[in-house]
Write a protein that holds these residues in place. Structure first.
Motif, PDB file in Angstrom:
ATOM      1  N   GLY A  69      -2.367  13.188   3.534  1.00  0.00           N
ATOM      2  CA  GLY A  69      -1.506  12.978   2.387  1.00  0.00           C
ATOM      3  C   GLY A  69      -2.172  13.158   1.135  1.00  0.00           C
ATOM      4  O   GLY A  69      -1.407  13.530   0.291  1.00  0.00           O
ATOM      5  N   LEU A  70      -3.371  12.537   1.039  1.00  0.00           N
ATOM      6  CA  LEU A  70      -4.070  12.892  -0.418  1.00  0.00           C
ATOM      7  C   LEU A  70      -4.576  14.179  -0.912  1.00  0.00           C
ATOM      8  O   LEU A  70      -3.934  14.693  -1.704  1.00  0.00           O
ATOM      9  N   GLU A  71      -4.655  15.227   0.155  1.00  0.00           N
ATOM     10  CA  GLU A  71      -4.892  16.457   0.014  1.00  0.00           C
ATOM     11  C   GLU A  71      -3.668  17.197  -0.242  1.00  0.00           C
ATOM     12  O   GLU A  71      -3.537  18.031  -1.225  1.00  0.00           O
ATOM     13  N   GLU A  72      -2.437  16.702   0.210  1.00  0.00           N
ATOM     14  CA  GLU A  72      -1.004  17.378  -0.110  1.00  0.00           C
ATOM     15  C   GLU A  72      -0.811  17.012  -1.765  1.00  0.00           C
ATOM     16  O   GLU A  72      -0.231  17.889  -2.403  1.00  0.00           O
ATOM     17  N   ALA A  73      -0.869  15.559  -1.720  1.00  0.00           N
ATOM     18  CA  ALA A  73      -0.598  15.263  -2.910  1.00  0.00           C
ATOM     19  C   ALA A  73      -1.216  16.152  -4.204  1.00  0.00           C
ATOM     20  O   ALA A  73      -0.791  16.378  -5.541  1.00  0.00           O
ATOM     21  N   ASP A 106       0.932  -1.070   0.070  1.00  0.00           N
ATOM     22  CA  ASP A 106       0.027   0.051  -0.145  1.00  0.00           C
ATOM     23  C   ASP A 106       1.001   1.377   0.211  1.00  0.00           C
ATOM     24  O   ASP A 106       1.795   1.475   0.761  1.00  0.00           O
ATOM     25  N   PRO A 107       0.683   2.206  -0.849  1.00  0.00           N
ATOM     26  CA  PRO A 107       1.247   3.494  -1.017  1.00  0.00           C
ATOM     27  C   PRO A 107       1.252   4.305   0.188  1.00  0.00           C
ATOM     28  O   PRO A 107       1.870   5.152   0.316  1.00  0.00           O
ATOM     29  N   ALA A 108       0.086   4.076   1.002  1.00  0.00           N
ATOM     30  CA  ALA A 108      -0.152   4.817   2.199  1.00  0.00           C
ATOM     31  C   ALA A 108       0.582   4.409   3.285  1.00  0.00           C
ATOM     32  O   ALA A 108       0.464   4.968   4.470  1.00  0.00           O
ATOM     33  N   LYS A 109       1.488   3.548   3.171  1.00  0.00           N
ATOM     34  CA  LYS A 109       2.568   3.226   4.172  1.00  0.00           C
ATOM     35  C   LYS A 109       1.588   2.864   5.475  1.00  0.00           C
ATOM     36  O   LYS A 109       2.040   3.110   6.692  1.00  0.00           O
ATOM     37  N   ALA A 147      -9.666   4.745  -5.557  1.00  0.00           N
ATOM     38  CA  ALA A 147      -9.132   5.180  -3.859  1.00  0.00           C
ATOM     39  C   ALA A 147      -7.790   5.820  -4.305  1.00  0.00           C
ATOM     40  O   ALA A 147      -7.440   5.906  -5.361  1.00  0.00           O
ATOM     41  N   THR A 148      -7.435   6.450  -3.414  1.00  0.00           N
ATOM     42  CA  THR A 148      -6.539   7.264  -3.082  1.00  0.00           C
ATOM     43  C   THR A 148      -5.375   7.212  -4.213  1.00  0.00           C
ATOM     44  O   THR A 148      -5.373   8.210  -5.120  1.00  0.00           O
ATOM     45  N   GLY A 149      -4.531   6.230  -4.354  1.00  0.00           N
ATOM     46  CA  GLY A 149      -3.423   6.168  -5.235  1.00  0.00           C
ATOM     47  C   GLY A 149      -3.729   6.024  -6.571  1.00  0.00           C
ATOM     48  O   GLY A 149      -3.333   6.887  -7.483  1.00  0.00           O
TER      49      GLY A 149
END
Lengths: 373, 309
Positions: free
Chosen positions: B205-209, A49-52, B147-149
């Motif tokens: 982290g997602l908002e930052e990205a 998972d990239p979210a570590k 989802a996120t990534g």
């Protein structure tokens, strides 16, 4: 008492945890790894998972592509003596793994550099759908070959389809191979020898749609990779074979409601079709009742008698009724799931009031996974 | 702030937080506000059909409620539609679509599936529409993104594609789409979270990205926190209940009290995470209630739609 994961994984060298996103796969994988390590096994858990998430859940600052060992002092601090057991963790760096493969299979440094610098390669190694899944399996294979661990636990990537990764090696080989493509695209300078007018039209259309440079890059990419395709294919076949080999167990992880529970039943069927062994189904975050009296006017009266005001008593009863509805919903869903998974044992992990974010937290799930609850 | 003053709303976030449910609730809320909205499902497998208790939606734009439509995108169908739009002769488009070599090339071209998906999303937001045979226009297009990534990857596809292809109609289209996506007046990203540690980390982290890139940054317009337990008890009442705990015993009152105490513990844990989220993100945070219903259907969507705006 339910069956223990340790019994289920007896004789297994690989354990793949599958399930839809957000059901706690990473936590479950890590909790199983921690529990097995606590029982004296040498275990590595591989997360993608990239979210570590795993770094989060193991309290590790940073996990590299290489495995790092979870500090044994953390076990001691949690009051566990792992004996000879060790817990290792690795977070997949998909791009680095892909680069390693290219290095390994390139016949010479020049070819390697050409591929690594190719824009199409940069694209696919970072972003091609399925490349992450394949790299996870490649990494797993590599760790398995080294034979340093008693057990490898794979936390599968959060893809659209939870079993995508099973098919990833085949799809990637198909892409990198490009044999049928190379018949048509030639590097500039060799001139384009076109087989038929139909093909010519397709290329002119695709060229117009996607931009001529793209075709040039593709052509360059397939030419550069042609020398390493055979090695790559052979490797991919072995990688693909790994999960269907003896010694691999699958665990389905799901939640107690909605989409994830549907997905679990679907995955069960899919594994069966593929002839892959299902070790157990783990239902996370199940709401459990205390088995006490149901909510109702009687409870409100009893609360009133204990000296609680009428408004507060009603709200307490309402809270109880809402929780009870969840307990019943989960019980009903789990019951239905049991009917759909056949022989495989089903393990329930209750909804915890605290989140799992360290080794002690992982070990608090131990009783539910190892049949001691 | 009106979330529906944008043409394109992307809904993304950690897996399992309820993105699809929020996307459809947003659609209903937009429809209630008098807009014509369409929900475009990308990552999920026809969840809208479930929510509205109907047959799978498929690639056709399907009406679900007054002012609300939906479709589920299929990259293969999209390539077909793309050819129909861009080929001068329809027969030629059909020929190409059926050609195995073309199918193979299309599948092998990195990012093409994502690119045509983004192309479709963009096309849905056009007035008038560009796709052949489509005339219904929408005020807002809500994308139920992966989802996120994968979600970030999808949003960046036009940019990547433009950089790779450089010339040609797709590169031009990629440029137009990128302009729309990065224009905060046109497009907003909505993050769905839960008040749980990992979901909070991932949302921050997602908002930052999304917003942090020096070039090609996206606008995040709000963060919805899904599944918040009701705060039924005041601080004073909580102390009162704790003090009572041991005295009521095991009977009906004890069961009720232990359920309430459990809920209080969860509310406290959620509040702590909610505070972290508020401190960690720039965008406004909007709270959505936990739904105790055994299945999410139209009634539950209406509750969420109400809470969203």
């Amino acid at each position: 008492m339910s069956e223990s994961i340790e019994t289920i994984l007896e004789g297994a060298s690989i354990c793949a945890c599958v399930g839809s996103g957000g059901v706690g796969k990473t936590t479950t994988s890590a909790a199983i790894a921690a529990g097995m390590a606590a029982r004296g096994h040498k275990v590595a858990v591989l997360t993608i998972d990239p979210a570590k998430r795993l770094a989060d859940s193991l309290g590790l600052e940073e996990l590299g592509n290489a495995e790092s060992q979870v500090d044994p002092a953390l076990f001691e601090a949690a009051g566990v003596d792992p004996g000879g057991g060790e817990l290792w963790a690795s977070m997949l760096d998909s791009k680095a793994t892909f680069d390693e493969i290219i290095e390994r299979h390139s016949p010479d440094p020049e070819t390697r550099d050409r591929i690594l610098a190719n824009r199409i390669y940069k694209q696919i190694s970072g972003a091609l759908a399925g490349s992450q899944e394949y790299m996870a399996m490649e990494k797993l294979y590599e760790m398995h070959e080294r034979g340093d661990y008693d057990l490898l636990i794979l936390d599968t990537p959060p893809s659209r389809n939870a079993l995508d990764f099973l098919d990833a090696p085949r799809r990637l080989v198909q892409f990198v191979d490009g044999r049928s493509l190379r018949m048509f695209i030639r590097p500039a300078g060799f001139g384009a020898r076109i087989a038929s007018r139909g093909t010519s039209m397709i290329f002119s259309v695709l060229g117009r749609l996607t931009g001529v440079d793209l075709l040039g890059d593709l052509s360059e990419f397939f030419t550069a990779t042609s020398s390493l395709v055979d090695g790559f294919r052979e490797r991919a076949e072995r990688v693909q074979g790994l999960l269907s080999a003896e010694g691999t167990e699958f665990l389905i992880v799901c939640g107690p409601a909605g989409e994830p529970i549907e997905e679990a039943a679907f995955l069960r069927g899919k594994l069966g079709e593929l002839g892959l062994p299902l070790g157990a189904v783990i239902v996370n975050r199940v709401h459990g009742g205390d088995g006490g009296a149901p909510p109702g006017p009687e409870a409100t009266r009893a609360l009133r008698n204990a000296g609680i005001g009428v408004g507060l008593a009603k709200r307490i009863t309402a809270s109880h009724a809402d929780l009870q509805a969840l307990v019943e919903r989960d019980a009903e869903n789990v019951e239905k799931l049991v009917g759909r998974i056949g022989e495989a044992p089903l393990l329930r992990v209750p909804e915890m009031s605290d989140e799992v974010h360290d080794l002690a937290g992982l070990l608090s799930l131990d009783p539910y996974l190892f049949g001691e609850a | 702030m009106d979330p529906f003053d944008k043409r394109l709303l992307f809904v993304t976030g950690k897996g399992g937080v309820g993105k699809t449910t929020v996307a459809y609730a947003l659609g209903l809320a937009a429809a209630v506000a008098g807009k014509r909205a369409i929900v475009c499902e990308i990552a999920s497998q026809e969840r809208g059909a479930d929510l509205f208790a109907r047959k799978p939606i498929g690639f056709e734009e399907t009406r679900l409620a007054k002012g609300l439509w939906a479709l589920s995108v299929d990259p293969d169908e999209l390539v077909h539609e793309y050819l129909q739009t861009h080929m001068p002769v329809r027969a030629m488009a059909e020929l190409l679509h059926r050609s195995r070599l073309f199918t193979y090339l299309a599948a092998a071209t990195p990012g093409l599936a994502e690119m045509v998906t983004m192309g479709k999303v963009w096309e849905l937001a056009q007035t008038p529409r560009k796709a052949p045979g489509r005339s219904r226009t929408y005020d807002v297009v809500i994308v139920d993104a992966p989802a996120t990534g994968h979600g970030v990857g999808l949003l960046r596809t036009p940019r990547t594609f433009r950089e790779i292809a450089r010339v040609g109609p797709l590169a031009n289209q990629a440029r137009r789409i990128e302009e729309t996506l990065t224009d905060p007046r046109m497009t907003a990203i909505t993050i769905v979270a839960r008040a749980e540690e990992m979901a909070v980390n991932e949302s921050i982290g997602l908002e930052e990205a999304l917003t942090g890139a020096p070039e090609g940054a996206f606008a995040v317009d709000r963060v919805y926190v899904n599944g918040l337990y009701p705060r039924r008890f005041t601080d004073d009442e909580r102390s009162e209940l704790e003090a009572l705990g041991s005295t009521v015993g095991d009977g009906p009152a004890g069961s009720a009290l232990s359920a309430a105490t459990e809920e209080i513990a969860r509310v406290a844990a959620q509040s702590a995470q909610l505070d972290r989220l508020r401190a960690g993100v720039e965008a406004p945070v909007v709270e959505l209630p936990f739904l105790f219903a055994p299945r999410i259907g139209r009634a539950e969507l209406d509750i969420l739609a109400e809470a969203l705006t």
